[in-house]
Design an enzyme around this catalytic site. Sequence first.
Site, PDB file in Angstrom:
ATOM      1  N   TYR A  72       0.842  -1.191   0.000  1.00 34.24           N
ATOM      2  CA  TYR A  72       0.000   0.000   0.000  1.00 34.24           C
ATOM      3  C   TYR A  72       0.877   1.241   0.000  1.00 34.24           C
ATOM      4  O   TYR A  72       1.921   1.271   0.663  1.00 34.24           O
ATOM      5  CB  TYR A  72      -0.908  -0.001   1.234  1.00 34.24           C
ATOM      6  CG  TYR A  72      -1.813   1.203   1.346  1.00 34.24           C
ATOM      7  CD1 TYR A  72      -2.864   1.397   0.450  1.00 34.24           C
ATOM      8  CD2 TYR A  72      -1.614   2.147   2.339  1.00 34.24           C
ATOM      9  CE1 TYR A  72      -3.693   2.502   0.548  1.00 34.24           C
ATOM     10  CE2 TYR A  72      -2.442   3.261   2.447  1.00 34.24           C
ATOM     11  CZ  TYR A  72      -3.477   3.433   1.548  1.00 34.24           C
ATOM     12  OH  TYR A  72      -4.298   4.532   1.639  1.00 34.24           O
ATOM     13  N   ASP A 130      -3.120   5.485  -2.645  1.00 29.91           N
ATOM     14  CA  ASP A 130      -4.051   6.508  -2.184  1.00 29.91           C
ATOM     15  C   ASP A 130      -4.033   7.661  -3.185  1.00 29.91           C
ATOM     16  O   ASP A 130      -3.025   8.349  -3.330  1.00 29.91           O
ATOM     17  CB  ASP A 130      -3.590   6.972  -0.793  1.00 29.91           C
ATOM     18  CG  ASP A 130      -4.456   8.050  -0.182  1.00 29.91           C
ATOM     19  OD1 ASP A 130      -5.375   8.552  -0.852  1.00 29.91           O
ATOM     20  OD2 ASP A 130      -4.198   8.398   0.988  1.00 29.91           O
ATOM     21  N   ASP A 132      -6.233  10.243  -3.044  1.00 28.44           N
ATOM     22  CA  ASP A 132      -6.969  11.362  -2.440  1.00 28.44           C
ATOM     23  C   ASP A 132      -8.354  11.515  -3.093  1.00 28.44           C
ATOM     24  O   ASP A 132      -9.089  10.544  -3.214  1.00 28.44           O
ATOM     25  CB  ASP A 132      -6.153  12.649  -2.522  1.00 28.44           C
ATOM     26  CG  ASP A 132      -4.983  12.662  -1.538  1.00 28.44           C
ATOM     27  OD1 ASP A 132      -4.945  11.787  -0.650  1.00 28.44           O
ATOM     28  OD2 ASP A 132      -4.110  13.541  -1.644  1.00 28.44           O
ATOM     29  N   HIS A 176      -7.504   4.239  -4.518  1.00 33.03           N
ATOM     30  CA  HIS A 176      -8.778   4.631  -3.908  1.00 33.03           C
ATOM     31  C   HIS A 176      -8.977   6.132  -4.006  1.00 33.03           C
ATOM     32  O   HIS A 176      -8.042   6.932  -3.914  1.00 33.03           O
ATOM     33  CB  HIS A 176      -8.929   4.109  -2.476  1.00 33.03           C
ATOM     34  CG  HIS A 176      -7.975   4.615  -1.448  1.00 33.03           C
ATOM     35  ND1 HIS A 176      -8.034   5.885  -0.911  1.00 33.03           N
ATOM     36  CD2 HIS A 176      -6.950   4.012  -0.803  1.00 33.03           C
ATOM     37  CE1 HIS A 176      -7.105   6.032   0.008  1.00 33.03           C
ATOM     38  NE2 HIS A 176      -6.412   4.913   0.079  1.00 33.03           N
ATOM     39  N   GLU A 232     -11.589   9.277  -2.588  1.00 32.60           N
ATOM     40  CA  GLU A 232     -12.423   9.520  -1.417  1.00 32.60           C
ATOM     41  C   GLU A 232     -13.451  10.610  -1.684  1.00 32.60           C
ATOM     42  O   GLU A 232     -13.332  11.369  -2.658  1.00 32.60           O
ATOM     43  CB  GLU A 232     -11.545   9.885  -0.228  1.00 32.60           C
ATOM     44  CG  GLU A 232     -10.754  11.160  -0.407  1.00 32.60           C
ATOM     45  CD  GLU A 232      -9.616  11.275   0.586  1.00 32.60           C
ATOM     46  OE1 GLU A 232      -9.587  12.259   1.339  1.00 32.60           O
ATOM     47  OE2 GLU A 232      -8.741  10.379   0.601  1.00 32.60           O
ATOM     48  N   CYS A 257      -6.771  14.303   7.083  1.00 30.65           N
ATOM     49  CA  CYS A 257      -6.577  12.925   7.513  1.00 30.65           C
ATOM     50  C   CYS A 257      -7.912  12.346   7.972  1.00 30.65           C
ATOM     51  O   CYS A 257      -8.682  13.011   8.668  1.00 30.65           O
ATOM     52  CB  CYS A 257      -5.553  12.868   8.650  1.00 30.65           C
ATOM     53  SG  CYS A 257      -5.444  11.259   9.457  1.00 30.65           S
ATOM     54  N   ARG A 315     -13.505   5.315  -1.213  1.00 33.59           N
ATOM     55  CA  ARG A 315     -13.408   5.553   0.230  1.00 33.59           C
ATOM     56  C   ARG A 315     -14.457   6.572   0.647  1.00 33.59           C
ATOM     57  O   ARG A 315     -14.607   7.616   0.000  1.00 33.59           O
ATOM     58  CB  ARG A 315     -12.012   6.073   0.577  1.00 33.59           C
ATOM     59  CG  ARG A 315     -11.905   6.629   1.992  1.00 33.59           C
ATOM     60  CD  ARG A 315     -10.512   7.092   2.312  1.00 33.59           C
ATOM     61  NE  ARG A 315     -10.528   8.207   3.256  1.00 33.59           N
ATOM     62  CZ  ARG A 315      -9.446   8.773   3.760  1.00 33.59           C
ATOM     63  NH1 ARG A 315      -8.250   8.331   3.424  1.00 33.59           N
ATOM     64  NH2 ARG A 315      -9.557   9.798   4.593  1.00 33.59           N
ATOM     65  N   GLU A 340     -13.784   4.792   6.155  1.00 33.74           N
ATOM     66  CA  GLU A 340     -12.773   5.298   7.070  1.00 33.74           C
ATOM     67  C   GLU A 340     -13.327   5.481   8.477  1.00 33.74           C
ATOM     68  O   GLU A 340     -14.489   5.869   8.667  1.00 33.74           O
ATOM     69  CB  GLU A 340     -12.239   6.636   6.538  1.00 33.74           C
ATOM     70  CG  GLU A 340     -11.109   7.246   7.353  1.00 33.74           C
ATOM     71  CD  GLU A 340      -9.844   6.404   7.347  1.00 33.74           C
ATOM     72  OE1 GLU A 340      -9.874   5.283   7.892  1.00 33.74           O
ATOM     73  OE2 GLU A 340      -8.817   6.862   6.799  1.00 33.74           O
ATOM     74  N   ASN A 373      -9.058  -0.265   7.352  1.00 37.48           N
ATOM     75  CA  ASN A 373      -7.848   0.507   7.620  1.00 37.48           C
ATOM     76  C   ASN A 373      -7.461   0.325   9.081  1.00 37.48           C
ATOM     77  O   ASN A 373      -8.127   0.831   9.974  1.00 37.48           O
ATOM     78  CB  ASN A 373      -8.098   1.987   7.319  1.00 37.48           C
ATOM     79  CG  ASN A 373      -6.877   2.852   7.582  1.00 37.48           C
ATOM     80  OD1 ASN A 373      -5.770   2.346   7.780  1.00 37.48           O
ATOM     81  ND2 ASN A 373      -7.072   4.165   7.576  1.00 37.48           N
TER      82      ASN A 373
END
Length: 304
Positions: A51, A92, A94, A119, A121, A129, A164, A194, A216
Amino acid sequence: MTGLLAAPTPAADKRAAFRAGLASGRIQRFPGAFNPLVASLIQEIGFDGVYVSGAVLSAELGLPDIGLTTLTEVSGRGQQIARVTDLPVLIDADTGFGEPMNAARTVTVLEDAGIAGCHLEDQVNPKRCGHLDGKAVVPTAEMVRRLRAAVSARRDPDFVICARTDAAGIEGIDAAIERAQAYAEAGADLIFTEALRTPAAFEKFRDAVSTPLLANMTEFGRSELIPAATLESIGYNVVIYPVSTLRLAMYAAEAGLREIYAAGTQSGLLDRMQSRSRLYELLRYERYNEFDSAIFDFTLGRDQ
């Protein structure tokens, strides 16, 4: 030379392996790698994938995880990491780095970088975060457009697009479930919710959503640290440990630097350091030497 300068497994095969892992009924464990050497170690130890965390990439640059990194920076680091490992790499991405068209371009760039999946989001830009307060999410319809754009740009059907949602901590778990269902209908192959807090919350999500799910297990966050075997029994398909290797490394680096500062020497730290021989083993130094020897071991003809 095969497999020396880059892992021999083609990107398409890594993506196919990721797809097969999602359907295997066995949870796929993806520790985070903050550089290619860590990715090599993850493979050697026997994990299922690698990851690449946006929070870690930001931290490496000395930046907070608030959406300051660019697609160029993220894809470049992802390509470096994917190059050295035969494992699938999940990255990731974003919010897709902009509007739906940007999310579409993000997918094409990450495919070209040899990544197995990403992913996206549903946070508002600038993002935060996922385990901090002050987050906001876009309307469901906006995230659906983001995902549809990403799916439409995919050239390799095995490239995994993960959605996500950060809605659980803002709108509640029921709203997050509704969003997850809409994201799956938009084409998401994997759902990442998340900051779920307890095994019961993970179970509720699993019962309500039929799409493969990602958990996660980041440290010092909102979620209880649940063993992989428990997550597998609940029915989760992937677990990520996004920042673990960076935290381990930074803790050790800080402790060592403080001792060197205080003592004026690193001689008391040697048993806490990776040896030169172990580093060379991980780098496969001997194989490079063998290659050099083979290339330069030739005889000139009489007429040369």
